[in-house]
Design a protein around this motif. Sequence first.
Motif, PDB file in Angstrom:
ATOM      1  N   ASP A 170      -2.880  -3.142  -3.190  1.00 24.99           N
ATOM      2  CA  ASP A 170      -3.637  -1.812  -3.635  1.00 24.99           C
ATOM      3  C   ASP A 170      -4.165  -1.582  -4.778  1.00 24.99           C
ATOM      4  O   ASP A 170      -3.360  -2.254  -5.658  1.00 24.99           O
ATOM      5  CB  ASP A 170      -2.762  -0.636  -3.046  1.00 24.99           C
ATOM      6  CG  ASP A 170      -3.636   0.618  -3.055  1.00 24.99           C
ATOM      7  OD1 ASP A 170      -4.934   0.682  -2.851  1.00 24.99           O
ATOM      8  OD2 ASP A 170      -3.204   1.869  -2.730  1.00 24.99           O
ATOM      9  N   TYR A 171      -5.190  -0.870  -5.221  1.00 21.47           N
ATOM     10  CA  TYR A 171      -5.282  -0.535  -6.525  1.00 21.47           C
ATOM     11  C   TYR A 171      -5.683   1.095  -6.596  1.00 21.47           C
ATOM     12  O   TYR A 171      -6.203   1.465  -5.449  1.00 21.47           O
ATOM     13  CB  TYR A 171      -6.349  -1.427  -7.178  1.00 21.47           C
ATOM     14  CG  TYR A 171      -7.564  -1.306  -6.692  1.00 21.47           C
ATOM     15  CD1 TYR A 171      -8.570  -0.622  -7.091  1.00 21.47           C
ATOM     16  CD2 TYR A 171      -7.790  -2.590  -5.970  1.00 21.47           C
ATOM     17  CE1 TYR A 171      -9.982  -0.594  -6.454  1.00 21.47           C
ATOM     18  CE2 TYR A 171      -9.236  -2.425  -5.075  1.00 21.47           C
ATOM     19  CZ  TYR A 171     -10.164  -1.606  -5.522  1.00 21.47           C
ATOM     20  OH  TYR A 171     -11.503  -1.751  -4.861  1.00 21.47           O
TER      21      TYR A 171
ATOM     22  N   GLU B 160       0.703  -1.102  -0.012  1.00 25.01           N
ATOM     23  CA  GLU B 160       0.012   0.055  -0.100  1.00 25.01           C
ATOM     24  C   GLU B 160       0.945   1.251  -0.085  1.00 25.01           C
ATOM     25  O   GLU B 160       1.763   1.384   0.885  1.00 25.01           O
ATOM     26  CB  GLU B 160      -1.094  -0.076   1.317  1.00 25.01           C
ATOM     27  CG  GLU B 160      -1.761   1.263   1.627  1.00 25.01           C
ATOM     28  CD  GLU B 160      -2.655   1.651   0.480  1.00 25.01           C
ATOM     29  OE1 GLU B 160      -2.256   2.677  -0.252  1.00 25.01           O
ATOM     30  OE2 GLU B 160      -3.793   1.001   0.175  1.00 25.01           O
TER      31      GLU B 160
END
Length: 230
Positions: free
Chosen positions: A49-50, A5
């Motif tokens: 994460d995206y 992240e």
Amino acid sequence: MLLIEDDEAVLAAMGDLLSAWGCRCETVCTVDEALSRLDVFTPHIVVADYRLHPEVRYPEFIEDSAQAVAWAWQKAGEWQVNRRRVFVMGHSAGAYNAAMVALDARWLSRHHLQPSVLAGFIGLAGPYNFLPLRVDSLKPVFGFPQTPADSQPVLHAHASAPPSWLFTAAVDSFVSPTLNTDSLAYRLRSVGAQVETRTMPRSSHITLVAALASPLRWLSPVLDEVSGIV
């Protein structure tokens, strides 16, 4: 568990949360950091994460997810993890991303992979069939009303799809199980793909995933069900 992240505040919060859930969690901000940790740590779960709107729009967040899946699959051999046991899983919007990666070959093919390399897809309360969009906040995310029809996972059901396990909450006022999970399950069954649907007792859209946490596992046996699959 390996958590990647790039927002340090979110990383710290997620690391604390996952540790409280009973996970051994390594937290990193970058792929380079992740690679350095792998010398002494072999993860069983990768949480990636995206990017979100307004930074990106469809389909860039799917591209992010496909990149993470391809990276983990390719590294599995180095981790001495059986690549035939790599699953993708997500909740809500994450389940949408995971479904697209698992069902629509366009995304993994950019990384020289096919969805057939996956052991399965596990979706928790996912939106799989949501056109026309009725939620105003989602319209710019998908460029509505020019949203392409092939943005919908239900249109990518095919006989060679990875096995799918679709979980729904007992009560869900955010994502309709009938329009989404039931529709995708019907499409998958109609083409001969393997699919199971499971409705979790005493759960809502949020507690369906929250029940994975040790303090809330009494609510619903989500963790036991998922563990039995993987």
